[in-house]
Motif scaffolding. Structure first.
Motif, short mmCIF file in Angstrom:
data_model
loop_
_atom_site.label_atom_id
_atom_site.label_comp_id
_atom_site.label_asym_id
_atom_site.label_seq_id
_atom_site.Cartn_x
_atom_site.Cartn_y
_atom_site.Cartn_z
N SER A 33 0.84 -1.21 0.00
CA SER A 33 0.00 0.00 0.00
C SER A 33 0.86 1.25 0.00
N TYR A 36 2.37 1.55 -3.60
CA TYR A 36 1.38 2.01 -4.59
C TYR A 36 0.97 3.45 -4.34
N ALA A 37 0.78 3.81 -3.08
CA ALA A 37 0.41 5.19 -2.76
C ALA A 37 1.53 6.15 -3.13
N SER A 38 2.77 5.71 -2.99
CA SER A 38 3.90 6.57 -3.37
C SER A 38 3.94 6.81 -4.87
N PHE A 40 1.30 6.71 -6.94
CA PHE A 40 0.14 7.49 -7.37
C PHE A 40 0.14 8.92 -6.85
N THR A 41 0.81 9.17 -5.74
CA THR A 41 0.82 10.52 -5.16
C THR A 41 2.19 11.17 -5.24
N PHE A 42 3.05 10.63 -6.07
CA PHE A 42 4.38 11.19 -6.32
C PHE A 42 5.24 11.28 -5.07
N SER A 44 4.47 11.35 -1.70
CA SER A 44 4.08 12.00 -0.45
C SER A 44 3.94 11.04 0.74
N PRO A 45 3.60 9.74 0.56
CA PRO A 45 3.56 8.85 1.72
C PRO A 45 4.94 8.61 2.35
#
Length: 72
Positions: A33, A36-38, A40-42, A44-45
């Motif tokens: 997660s 994938y979040a990294s 899709f959000t460039f 920021s996670p």
């Protein structure tokens, strides 16, 4: 493969395993997660990851402090 991921997780603050244990998810799903979040959000996670790592290290340090004056 399990030893490699455990080593990497241990060297990288253990944030994903701690979150997985606390929330009842597998460590692998939490780690994926974050990846994938990294994407899709460039990235920021990653800031959240380092903030959680800092918080976990601070809690660990506070727990390890001496409880009395006589402890060495």
């Amino acid at each position: 493969m399990k030893r490699i991921t455990d080593f990497i997780e241990q060297q990288s603050f253990g944030v994903c395993s701690a979150m997985g244990n606390r929330l009842g998810f597998s460590t692998r799903s939490v780690r994926l997660s974050f990846v994938y979040a990294s994407f899709f959000t460039f990235g920021s996670p990653i800031v959240l990851y380092f903030a959680l790592a800092f918080w976990m290290n601070m809690r660990r340090a506070l727990r390890q402090q001496r409880s009395t004056v006589w402890d060495l």
